[in-house]
Write an enzyme that holds these catalytic residues in place. Structure first.
Site, PDB file in Angstrom:
ATOM      1  N   ASP A 183      35.516  36.721  49.664  1.00 11.56           N
ATOM      2  CA  ASP A 183      34.702  35.544  49.349  1.00 11.56           C
ATOM      3  C   ASP A 183      35.588  34.296  49.175  1.00 11.56           C
ATOM      4  O   ASP A 183      35.605  33.673  48.119  1.00 11.56           O
ATOM      5  CB  ASP A 183      33.888  35.829  48.081  1.00 11.56           C
ATOM      6  CG  ASP A 183      32.752  34.848  47.869  1.00 11.56           C
ATOM      7  OD1 ASP A 183      32.548  33.979  48.733  1.00 11.56           O
ATOM      8  OD2 ASP A 183      32.076  34.952  46.824  1.00 11.56           O
TER       9      ASP A 183
ATOM     10  N   HIS B 265      30.485  32.183  49.680  1.00 10.82           N
ATOM     11  CA  HIS B 265      29.042  32.233  49.391  1.00 10.82           C
ATOM     12  C   HIS B 265      28.494  30.842  49.056  1.00 10.82           C
ATOM     13  O   HIS B 265      27.287  30.645  49.069  1.00 10.82           O
ATOM     14  CB  HIS B 265      28.725  33.277  48.318  1.00 10.82           C
ATOM     15  CG  HIS B 265      29.011  32.858  46.917  1.00 10.82           C
ATOM     16  ND1 HIS B 265      30.186  33.154  46.268  1.00 10.82           N
ATOM     17  CD2 HIS B 265      28.275  32.153  46.030  1.00 10.82           C
ATOM     18  CE1 HIS B 265      30.145  32.651  45.049  1.00 10.82           C
ATOM     19  NE2 HIS B 265      28.996  32.031  44.877  1.00 10.82           N
TER      20      HIS B 265
ATOM     21  N   SER C 232      30.694  28.962  40.571  1.00  6.69           N
ATOM     22  CA  SER C 232      31.135  29.583  41.823  1.00  6.69           C
ATOM     23  C   SER C 232      32.171  28.745  42.548  1.00  6.69           C
ATOM     24  O   SER C 232      32.065  27.529  42.607  1.00  6.69           O
ATOM     25  CB  SER C 232      29.939  29.760  42.756  1.00  6.69           C
ATOM     26  OG  SER C 232      29.199  30.875  42.355  1.00  6.69           O
TER      27      SER C 232
END
Ligand code: NAG
Ligand code: NAG
Ligand code: NAG
Length: 303
Positions: free
Chosen positions: A130, A79, A228
């Site tokens: 992911d 992402h 992230s």
């Protein structure tokens, strides 16, 4: 006959470099082994505590974190990339050996990205799969401040490692919708089993087999925006090494009770990690292999 020994020696060296890439991983020479004093809610990371942690930057601004898995490869989250492919790769940089975002020191190594290998089955609705690998333009030099983390070989291996302490680290904000922090932070978390994490009062079935939850039930320690792609890293007392067990993926806001951080579970991607790195092995590597087999046959001829 005099050439026999040196040639075999060279071949053995090359082969060991190829066959055991994980011999040295997950070790930090500057920071002590984790003790029993729990860090609740996070604190500034000591120097050299997370030498595999990198900052992935766009035009010199921190964008996402990542984990060094070998001198040429960084593991991060898909992402972080799939909506940013319009940005030219030359604006991206990967910084290792970094602690203070605004002040990269003499230990910091900067690389550009030569390939982005996103997981083919990434689902941007469910966040399944992911994980992304970044191939660097040139290898990192391993030092006390720059080291690779170990990766579990499969789910059984991950469970058998019997981790005693797990940590998250990053420059992400310390509160939901907050700003990035300048100094690398760390917090201790607990792995939360999937059944608990999928309870109706928690994530209600949203957690796939490719995900792992970690945090504290109270929400006192959690990853947040800006973390992230970074590591959920766990310490194996038996091996005295750290493994990257998860890649920071998502969470509902940050630090809320019953809403722990959700991470891509690296033990589910061991095969993908291996084949992705092998498939991208450059022509240079192939040339090296040819050279080695040449040396080997030369050595065998001498036997
Ligand atoms: C990496 O290490 C090698 C050998 O020590 C050195 O020659 C090279 O300049 C280093 N590269 C960087 C970018 O620091
Ligand atoms: C899992 O990994 C361990 C450690 O590398 C290995 O010994 C074992 O055979 C693997 N199991 C499977 C099912 O691949
Ligand atoms: C796992 O580690 C704990 C200590 O952290 C220890 O008490 C336990 O015996 C270990 N289990 C195995 C199977 O090694």
């Amino acid at each position: 006959m005099e050439f026999k020994a040196p040639l075999l020696f060279v071949s053995a060296l090359c082969l060991s470099a190829l066959t055991s890439p994980q011999d040295s991983c997950g070790q930090r020479r500057l920071a002590a082994t984790p003790g029993w004093s729990r860090i609740v809610g996070g604190r500034e990371a000591p120097e050299g505590a997370w030498p595999w942690q990198v900052s992935i930057q766009i035009r010199s601004r921190h964008h996402c974190s990542g984990t060094i898995v070998s001198s040429l490869w960084v593991l991060t989250a898909t992402h972080c990339f799939h909506k940013f492919l319009g940005i030219s790769r030359r604006h991206f940089r990967v910084l290792a050996g970094l602690r203070v975002l605004s002040a990269p020191g003499g230990q910091t190594q900067v690389r550009s990205i030569s390939a982005v290998k996103m997981h083919e089955d990434y689902d941007d609705v469910t966040s399944d799969n992911d994980v992304t690998l970044l191939l660097l333009s040139s290898p990192f030099n391993f030092t006390d401040h720059v080291q690779p983390a170990c990766t579990p070989q499969n789910v059984t291996h991950e469970i058998n490692l019997n981790f005693s302490h797990c940590f998250i680290s990053g420059w992400g904000s310390t509160q939901y919708k907050g700003r990035l922090v300048n100094r690398l932070q760390e917090a201790e978390v607990e792995l939360i089993d999937r059944r608990t994490c999928n309870l109706i009062t928690w994530y209600d079935g949203f957690i796939t087999e490719n995900m792992i939850c970690a945090g504290l039930e109270s929400g006192a320690a959690d990853s947040c925006q800006g973390d992230s792609g970074g590591p959920l890293q766990c310490y194996s007392e038996d091996e005295d090494r750290f493994y990257v067990v998860g890649v920071t993926s998502f969470g509902y806001e940050c630090g809320l009770p019953l809403r722990p951080g959700v991470y891509a579970r690296t033990s589910r991607f061991a095969g993908w990690l291996k084949t992705s790195q092998a498939a991208s092995a450059s022509a240079a590597h192939r040339a090296k292999l040819t050279l080695i087999s040449g040396l080997l046959s030369a050595a065998l001829l001498l036997l």
